[in-house]
Scaffold this motif. Structure first.
Motif, PDB file in Angstrom:
ATOM      1  N   GLU A 145       0.833  -1.202   0.000  1.00 52.37           N
ATOM      2  CA  GLU A 145       0.000   0.000   0.000  1.00 52.37           C
ATOM      3  C   GLU A 145       0.873   1.259   0.000  1.00 52.37           C
ATOM      4  O   GLU A 145       0.543   2.263  -0.647  1.00 52.37           O
ATOM      5  N   LEU A 146       2.013   1.187   0.690  1.00 50.06           N
ATOM      6  CA  LEU A 146       2.940   2.324   0.783  1.00 50.06           C
ATOM      7  C   LEU A 146       3.925   2.366  -0.393  1.00 50.06           C
ATOM      8  O   LEU A 146       4.824   3.199  -0.414  1.00 50.06           O
ATOM      9  N   GLU A 147       3.765   1.444  -1.349  1.00 50.85           N
ATOM     10  CA  GLU A 147       4.593   1.372  -2.558  1.00 50.85           C
ATOM     11  C   GLU A 147       6.067   1.160  -2.227  1.00 50.85           C
ATOM     12  O   GLU A 147       6.964   1.723  -2.864  1.00 50.85           O
ATOM     13  N   MET A 148       6.316   0.312  -1.230  1.00 51.64           N
ATOM     14  CA  MET A 148       7.676  -0.082  -0.885  1.00 51.64           C
ATOM     15  C   MET A 148       8.061  -1.307  -1.717  1.00 51.64           C
ATOM     16  O   MET A 148       7.206  -2.085  -2.136  1.00 51.64           O
ATOM     17  N   VAL A 149       9.345  -1.472  -1.946  1.00 51.37           N
ATOM     18  CA  VAL A 149       9.844  -2.701  -2.559  1.00 51.37           C
ATOM     19  C   VAL A 149       9.852  -3.780  -1.481  1.00 51.37           C
ATOM     20  O   VAL A 149      10.381  -3.571  -0.377  1.00 51.37           O
ATOM     21  N   ILE A 150       9.255  -4.937  -1.779  1.00 53.54           N
ATOM     22  CA  ILE A 150       9.174  -6.029  -0.804  1.00 53.54           C
ATOM     23  C   ILE A 150      10.120  -7.142  -1.234  1.00 53.54           C
ATOM     24  O   ILE A 150       9.979  -7.709  -2.322  1.00 53.54           O
ATOM     25  N   MET A 151      11.082  -7.447  -0.380  1.00 53.95           N
ATOM     26  CA  MET A 151      12.019  -8.550  -0.639  1.00 53.95           C
ATOM     27  C   MET A 151      11.481  -9.798   0.065  1.00 53.95           C
ATOM     28  O   MET A 151      11.298  -9.800   1.277  1.00 53.95           O
ATOM     29  N   VAL A 152      11.234 -10.840  -0.715  1.00 54.29           N
ATOM     30  CA  VAL A 152      10.593 -12.048  -0.189  1.00 54.29           C
ATOM     31  C   VAL A 152      11.643 -13.115   0.105  1.00 54.29           C
ATOM     32  O   VAL A 152      12.457 -13.452  -0.754  1.00 54.29           O
ATOM     33  N   ASP A 153      11.603 -13.651   1.341  1.00 59.88           N
ATOM     34  CA  ASP A 153      12.547 -14.680   1.764  1.00 59.88           C
ATOM     35  C   ASP A 153      12.044 -16.060   1.318  1.00 59.88           C
ATOM     36  O   ASP A 153      11.500 -16.196   0.233  1.00 59.88           O
ATOM     37  N   GLY A 154      12.192 -17.070   2.152  1.00 56.88           N
ATOM     38  CA  GLY A 154      11.928 -18.440   1.779  1.00 56.88           C
ATOM     39  C   GLY A 154      10.521 -18.947   2.026  1.00 56.88           C
ATOM     40  O   GLY A 154       9.530 -18.227   1.821  1.00 56.88           O
ATOM     41  N   PHE A 155      10.422 -20.180   2.517  1.00 55.05           N
ATOM     42  CA  PHE A 155       9.159 -20.907   2.562  1.00 55.05           C
ATOM     43  C   PHE A 155       8.105 -20.239   3.441  1.00 55.05           C
ATOM     44  O   PHE A 155       6.962 -20.041   3.012  1.00 55.05           O
ATOM     45  N   ILE A 156       8.447 -19.895   4.667  1.00 52.92           N
ATOM     46  CA  ILE A 156       7.454 -19.321   5.592  1.00 52.92           C
ATOM     47  C   ILE A 156       6.996 -17.949   5.103  1.00 52.92           C
ATOM     48  O   ILE A 156       5.797 -17.650   5.087  1.00 52.92           O
ATOM     49  N   ILE A 157       7.952 -17.122   4.710  1.00 48.85           N
ATOM     50  CA  ILE A 157       7.588 -15.780   4.241  1.00 48.85           C
ATOM     51  C   ILE A 157       6.761 -15.871   2.964  1.00 48.85           C
ATOM     52  O   ILE A 157       5.799 -15.112   2.772  1.00 48.85           O
ATOM     53  N   SER A 158       7.096 -16.814   2.102  1.00 43.17           N
ATOM     54  CA  SER A 158       6.302 -16.997   0.881  1.00 43.17           C
ATOM     55  C   SER A 158       4.899 -17.496   1.196  1.00 43.17           C
ATOM     56  O   SER A 158       3.944 -17.175   0.479  1.00 43.17           O
ATOM     57  N   SER A 159       4.751 -18.266   2.279  1.00 37.91           N
ATOM     58  CA  SER A 159       3.400 -18.713   2.665  1.00 37.91           C
ATOM     59  C   SER A 159       2.573 -17.524   3.146  1.00 37.91           C
ATOM     60  O   SER A 159       1.372 -17.446   2.880  1.00 37.91           O
ATOM     61  N   ALA A 160       3.226 -16.582   3.844  1.00 41.15           N
ATOM     62  CA  ALA A 160       2.529 -15.355   4.243  1.00 41.15           C
ATOM     63  C   ALA A 160       2.144 -14.543   3.016  1.00 41.15           C
ATOM     64  O   ALA A 160       1.030 -14.010   2.924  1.00 41.15           O
ATOM     65  N   LEU A 161       3.059 -14.460   2.043  1.00 40.16           N
ATOM     66  CA  LEU A 161       2.769 -13.725   0.810  1.00 40.16           C
ATOM     67  C   LEU A 161       1.653 -14.405   0.018  1.00 40.16           C
ATOM     68  O   LEU A 161       0.786 -13.734  -0.546  1.00 40.16           O
ATOM     69  N   LEU A 162       1.668 -15.727  -0.014  1.00 37.17           N
ATOM     70  CA  LEU A 162       0.607 -16.473  -0.690  1.00 37.17           C
ATOM     71  C   LEU A 162      -0.755 -16.081  -0.123  1.00 37.17           C
ATOM     72  O   LEU A 162      -1.693 -15.788  -0.878  1.00 37.17           O
ATOM     73  N   ALA A 163      -0.854 -16.047   1.200  1.00 28.89           N
ATOM     74  CA  ALA A 163      -2.103 -15.639   1.847  1.00 28.89           C
ATOM     75  C   ALA A 163      -2.433 -14.185   1.523  1.00 28.89           C
ATOM     76  O   ALA A 163      -3.574 -13.854   1.184  1.00 28.89           O
ATOM     77  N   ALA A 164      -1.429 -13.308   1.615  1.00 31.60           N
ATOM     78  CA  ALA A 164      -1.645 -11.884   1.329  1.00 31.60           C
ATOM     79  C   ALA A 164      -2.114 -11.678  -0.109  1.00 31.60           C
ATOM     80  O   ALA A 164      -2.963 -10.829  -0.387  1.00 31.60           O
ATOM     81  N   SER A 165      -1.565 -12.471  -1.033  1.00 30.27           N
ATOM     82  CA  SER A 165      -1.932 -12.325  -2.443  1.00 30.27           C
ATOM     83  C   SER A 165      -3.372 -12.768  -2.711  1.00 30.27           C
ATOM     84  O   SER A 165      -3.982 -12.332  -3.685  1.00 30.27           O
ATOM     85  N   LYS A 166      -3.907 -13.641  -1.842  1.00 34.70           N
ATOM     86  CA  LYS A 166      -5.308 -14.041  -1.974  1.00 34.70           C
ATOM     87  C   LYS A 166      -6.237 -12.942  -1.441  1.00 34.70           C
ATOM     88  O   LYS A 166      -7.418 -12.895  -1.777  1.00 34.70           O
ATOM     89  N   ILE A 167      -5.680 -12.061  -0.605  1.00 36.68           N
ATOM     90  CA  ILE A 167      -6.433 -10.909  -0.104  1.00 36.68           C
ATOM     91  C   ILE A 167      -6.394  -9.781  -1.131  1.00 36.68           C
ATOM     92  O   ILE A 167      -7.412  -9.149  -1.430  1.00 36.68           O
ATOM     93  N   ASN A 168      -5.209  -9.526  -1.699  1.00 35.71           N
ATOM     94  CA  ASN A 168      -5.064  -8.506  -2.737  1.00 35.71           C
ATOM     95  C   ASN A 168      -3.907  -8.904  -3.652  1.00 35.71           C
ATOM     96  O   ASN A 168      -2.742  -8.811  -3.264  1.00 35.71           O
ATOM     97  N   SER A 169      -4.225  -9.351  -4.851  1.00 40.51           N
ATOM     98  CA  SER A 169      -3.202  -9.878  -5.757  1.00 40.51           C
ATOM     99  C   SER A 169      -2.221  -8.817  -6.245  1.00 40.51           C
ATOM    100  O   SER A 169      -1.124  -9.144  -6.706  1.00 40.51           O
ATOM    101  N   ASN A 170      -2.579  -7.541  -6.126  1.00 38.20           N
ATOM    102  CA  ASN A 170      -1.676  -6.468  -6.574  1.00 38.20           C
ATOM    103  C   ASN A 170      -0.379  -6.433  -5.784  1.00 38.20           C
ATOM    104  O   ASN A 170       0.614  -5.859  -6.231  1.00 38.20           O
ATOM    105  N   ILE A 171      -0.365  -7.061  -4.606  1.00 38.28           N
ATOM    106  CA  ILE A 171       0.844  -7.070  -3.778  1.00 38.28           C
ATOM    107  C   ILE A 171       2.020  -7.687  -4.529  1.00 38.28           C
ATOM    108  O   ILE A 171       3.178  -7.286  -4.334  1.00 38.28           O
TER     109      ILE A 171
END
Length: 346
Positions: free
Chosen positions: A249-275
């Motif tokens: 939302e703040l237009e920051m660059v998001i650096m994605v780590d490994g399995f756990i962080i990607s699982s959080a991103l997977l969930a977040a992307s189901k809330i708003n795919s623009n992430i």
């Protein structure tokens, strides 16, 4: 859960690509660095992007499922590792110092009380989740508290001047949550999702799978992201979901780590795919399910070093490469600047 995330402005994409192509090099010869430069330029909507105050926020929490035997390590290791982070002795501290990255340690729900002056940011929702073998890991109220606290902590880093952020995690048993999230949210067979975590042998891996299979079978909720995260998530994972959504939302660059962080991103992307438009995938984890996670997210990771430590270490190791992408865009001479003949002139 109401985050206003717009896709990055691509108005400058053509000019950015032109700037990249006119550098003193054959077109495309810097490979993934060129893709990163274009992406970051579009996120920041500028031909001269900057990386300001790179930050990794490491969220820690305990999981009730750990007491049911999904990890070879006892639950106490969570708080002991947090103490190690604070003392500067963990891998994330080493790589953070090496690459000039600010490391923040957050207690999202550790089953331990840290001293007020310990350096740990206290965002504790509770002393760990309940075991989702037979009941929801957290209540709806706890879920929303965790989302908000994660978002607020990210907002604070942004207000302090950071425009590029990564996330790490610590929580004995959290690869189990990640595996179930991948299984339910991406439809991947559970056996493919379950990995060795902190180091199971074949027999331990089989035991972990059987426990998680039973937990999934016992689930009676619906397939909404909120209910799935509340039932199977950890406080650190949910807090990271909130922080990631706020970062986008703040237009920051998001650096994605490994399995756990990607699982959080997977969930977040189901809330708003623009992430996903704001994400740089730093590495491919050696945890079994991560390759499926990356395939589902259509992600191209920068590195594949066989790492599976977590903590945000993949982000910290990959950051200099991301920095290189911005530096070549801003500092490398063009053919015209250097007086070098380009292929168009031959």
């Amino acid at each position: 859960m109401n985050f206003n995330i717009s896709k990055p402005n691509t108005a400058l994409a053509e000019q950015l690509q032109h700037k990249i192509d006119l550098k003193t090099k054959p077109i495309g010869s810097l490979g993934i660095l060129e893709k990163l430069a274009l992406k970051i330029g579009c996120i920041q909507n500028t031909l001269s992007p900057e990386l300001k105050q790179p930050t990794i926020m490491v969220f820690a929490a305990d999981h009730g499922i750990a007491l049911d035997g999904v990890s070879p390590y006892p639950q106490e290791v969570t708080w002991q590792m947090v103490a190690n982070y604070v003392n500067g002795g963990a891998a994330i501290n080493v790589f953070g110092r090496q690459n000039g990255i600010n490391i923040s340690i957050i207690d999202a729900g550790v089953n331990f009380d840290f001293e007020k002056n310990s350096g740990v940011i206290n965002a504790k929702v509770d002393y760990g989740t309940k075991s989702y073998l037979n009941e929801s890991a957290m209540t709806s109220e706890q879920f929303h508290t965790a989302i908000k606290r994660g978002a607020d902590l990210c907002d604070q880093k942004h207000r302090e001047g950071s425009n590029i952020i990564g996330f790490g995690e610590m929580g004995i048993g959290n690869t189990s949550s990640g595996a179930i999230l991948l299984h339910i949210l991406a439809g991947v067979d559970l056996k493919e999702c379950v990995g060795r975590g902190t180091g199971w042998d074949d027999e331990g891996l089989k035991k972990k799978y059987e426990i998680l299979k039973k937990a999934v079978t016992n689930y009676r909720g619906d397939n909404s992201v909120e209910n799935i995260l509340s039932y199977f998530g950890g406080f650190e994972i949910v807090m990271i979901v909130g922080a990631m959504l706020k970062a986008a939302e703040l237009e920051m660059v998001i650096m994605v780590d490994g399995f756990i962080i990607s699982s959080a991103l997977l969930a977040a992307s189901k809330i708003n795919s623009n992430i996903l438009e704001y994400c740089i995938f730093t590495h491919k984890s050696n945890e079994n399910g991560h390759k499926h996670m990356l395939q589902h997210l259509k992600a191209e990771p920068i590195l594949d070093l066989g790492m599976r430590l977590g903590e945000g270490t993949g982000v910290a190791v990959a950051y200099p490469i991301i920095e290189s992408a911005v530096n070549f865009l801003n500092q490398m001479a063009s053919f015209e600047d250097a007086g070098v003949s380009n292929s168009d002139q031959i």
